[in-house]
Scaffold this motif. Structure first.
Motif, PDB file in Angstrom:
ATOM      1  N   ILE A  22       0.835  -1.196   0.000  1.00  0.00           N
ATOM      2  CA  ILE A  22       0.000   0.000   0.000  1.00  0.00           C
ATOM      3  C   ILE A  22       0.874   1.252   0.000  1.00  0.00           C
ATOM      4  O   ILE A  22       1.983   1.253   0.538  1.00  0.00           O
ATOM      5  N   THR A  23       0.354   2.293  -0.609  1.00  0.00           N
ATOM      6  CA  THR A  23       1.049   3.573  -0.628  1.00  0.00           C
ATOM      7  C   THR A  23       0.902   4.225   0.742  1.00  0.00           C
ATOM      8  O   THR A  23      -0.204   4.318   1.279  1.00  0.00           O
ATOM      9  N   GLN A  24       2.043   4.635   1.296  1.00  0.00           N
ATOM     10  CA  GLN A  24       2.061   5.283   2.602  1.00  0.00           C
ATOM     11  C   GLN A  24       2.972   6.498   2.553  1.00  0.00           C
ATOM     12  O   GLN A  24       3.834   6.613   1.686  1.00  0.00           O
ATOM     13  N   LYS A  25       2.756   7.402   3.503  1.00  0.00           N
ATOM     14  CA  LYS A  25       3.654   8.549   3.655  1.00  0.00           C
ATOM     15  C   LYS A  25       4.899   8.037   4.370  1.00  0.00           C
ATOM     16  O   LYS A  25       4.825   7.534   5.488  1.00  0.00           O
ATOM     17  N   ARG A  26       6.041   8.154   3.716  1.00  0.00           N
ATOM     18  CA  ARG A  26       7.286   7.592   4.245  1.00  0.00           C
ATOM     19  C   ARG A  26       8.319   8.703   4.403  1.00  0.00           C
ATOM     20  O   ARG A  26       8.471   9.550   3.524  1.00  0.00           O
ATOM     21  N   THR A  27       9.009   8.658   5.519  1.00  0.00           N
ATOM     22  CA  THR A  27      10.029   9.663   5.838  1.00  0.00           C
ATOM     23  C   THR A  27      11.264   8.957   6.371  1.00  0.00           C
ATOM     24  O   THR A  27      11.152   7.973   7.099  1.00  0.00           O
ATOM     25  N   LEU A  80       9.129   8.982  -6.453  1.00  0.00           N
ATOM     26  CA  LEU A  80       8.702  10.357  -6.650  1.00  0.00           C
ATOM     27  C   LEU A  80       8.782  11.031  -5.282  1.00  0.00           C
ATOM     28  O   LEU A  80       7.935  10.815  -4.413  1.00  0.00           O
ATOM     29  N   LEU A  81       9.842  11.784  -5.084  1.00  0.00           N
ATOM     30  CA  LEU A  81      10.096  12.392  -3.782  1.00  0.00           C
ATOM     31  C   LEU A  81       9.228  13.629  -3.595  1.00  0.00           C
ATOM     32  O   LEU A  81       9.142  14.477  -4.486  1.00  0.00           O
ATOM     33  N   ASN A  82       8.597  13.725  -2.436  1.00  0.00           N
ATOM     34  CA  ASN A  82       7.810  14.906  -2.094  1.00  0.00           C
ATOM     35  C   ASN A  82       8.684  15.996  -1.504  1.00  0.00           C
ATOM     36  O   ASN A  82       8.412  17.179  -1.671  1.00  0.00           O
ATOM     37  N   THR A 107       7.573   1.948  -0.919  1.00  0.00           N
ATOM     38  CA  THR A 107       8.839   1.513  -0.321  1.00  0.00           C
ATOM     39  C   THR A 107       9.499   2.711   0.350  1.00  0.00           C
ATOM     40  O   THR A 107       9.170   3.863   0.050  1.00  0.00           O
ATOM     41  N   GLY A 108      10.392   2.426   1.273  1.00  0.00           N
ATOM     42  CA  GLY A 108      11.000   3.463   2.087  1.00  0.00           C
ATOM     43  C   GLY A 108      11.963   4.366   1.354  1.00  0.00           C
ATOM     44  O   GLY A 108      12.388   4.083   0.232  1.00  0.00           O
ATOM     45  N   VAL A 109      12.326   5.457   2.009  1.00  0.00           N
ATOM     46  CA  VAL A 109      13.208   6.471   1.427  1.00  0.00           C
ATOM     47  C   VAL A 109      14.530   6.595   2.184  1.00  0.00           C
ATOM     48  O   VAL A 109      15.219   7.599   2.085  1.00  0.00           O
ATOM     49  N   GLU A 110      14.897   5.532   2.916  1.00  0.00           N
ATOM     50  CA  GLU A 110      16.134   5.629   3.695  1.00  0.00           C
ATOM     51  C   GLU A 110      17.369   5.730   2.811  1.00  0.00           C
ATOM     52  O   GLU A 110      18.331   6.423   3.158  1.00  0.00           O
ATOM     53  N   MET A 111      17.379   5.062   1.667  1.00  0.00           N
ATOM     54  CA  MET A 111      18.550   5.147   0.794  1.00  0.00           C
ATOM     55  C   MET A 111      18.720   6.554   0.237  1.00  0.00           C
ATOM     56  O   MET A 111      19.837   7.042   0.066  1.00  0.00           O
ATOM     57  N   GLU A 112      17.610   7.229  -0.024  1.00  0.00           N
ATOM     58  CA  GLU A 112      17.674   8.600  -0.518  1.00  0.00           C
ATOM     59  C   GLU A 112      18.232   9.531   0.552  1.00  0.00           C
ATOM     60  O   GLU A 112      19.072  10.394   0.259  1.00  0.00           O
ATOM     61  N   GLU A 148       3.338   6.146   7.563  1.00  0.00           N
ATOM     62  CA  GLU A 148       1.996   6.301   8.088  1.00  0.00           C
ATOM     63  C   GLU A 148       0.988   6.198   6.956  1.00  0.00           C
ATOM     64  O   GLU A 148       1.265   6.571   5.816  1.00  0.00           O
ATOM     65  N   LYS A 149      -0.166   5.677   7.296  1.00  0.00           N
ATOM     66  CA  LYS A 149      -1.208   5.484   6.291  1.00  0.00           C
ATOM     67  C   LYS A 149      -1.706   6.833   5.810  1.00  0.00           C
ATOM     68  O   LYS A 149      -1.800   7.798   6.564  1.00  0.00           O
ATOM     69  N   LEU A 150      -2.036   6.874   4.538  1.00  0.00           N
ATOM     70  CA  LEU A 150      -2.584   8.104   3.949  1.00  0.00           C
ATOM     71  C   LEU A 150      -4.079   8.161   4.140  1.00  0.00           C
ATOM     72  O   LEU A 150      -4.755   7.215   4.305  1.00  0.00           O
TER      73      LEU A 150
END
Length: 150
Positions: A22-27, A80-82, A107-112, A148-150
């Motif tokens: 599922i698409t989630q808000k990831r930080t 697609l980074l916000n 998927t997470g953005v830790e590598m970015e 977190e869920k959108l």
């Protein structure tokens, strides 16, 4: 076979399919440091380094790097980074870099975030290497990862 998700049933490396997630808000937030001598720190403070504004250039390079992560690391997904931000803090021993990456994705953005921090530190190294031969980049690490869920 291994349950590690980047290895297929034949033991070959592959890119994980995140299509069903599922698409989630990831930080993600990453940080690292570079040690600098007193002369180098003063030149950064005075903005008198021959290559220009070290901290601004480092922030911009970190942001650019986060946007190129999937081109640099073979199994990273294109995201697609916000938001990407890179903050620099001049300390008593050098510079601390903190990078934040955020997206709505599968998927997470830790590598970015880690890539942004690393390249920002490498930029500082490059811009200061003529003045400081003893710089040390260290403590590059992920300090926070949330979803977190959108």
């Amino acid at each position: 076979m291994s349950e590690f998700s980047h290895v297929d049933q034949e033991g070959k490396v592959n890119m994980v399919d995140v299509g069903d997630k599922i698409t989630q808000k990831r930080t993600a937030i990453a940080e690292g440091t570079i040690s600098l001598n007193a002369e180098t720190r003063q030149k950064i403070t005075d903005n008198s380094m021959k290559k220009g504004d070290v901290l601004t250039t480092a922030r911009i390079s970190g942001i650019q790097a986060a946007k190129q992560c999937s081109n640099l690391i073979p199994l990273c997904h294109t995201l697609l980074l916000n938001k990407v931000s890179v903050d620099t803090e001049l300390t008593d021993s050098g510079v601390k870099v903190t990078a934040l990456a955020r997206c709505n994705g599968q998927t997470g953005v830790e590598m970015e975030a880690l890539t942004a921090a690393s390249v920002a530190l490498l930029t500082i190294y490059d811009m200061c290497k003529a003045v400081d031969k003893n710089m040390i980049i260290s403590h590059i690490q992920l300090v926070e990862k949330t979803k977190e869920k959108l």
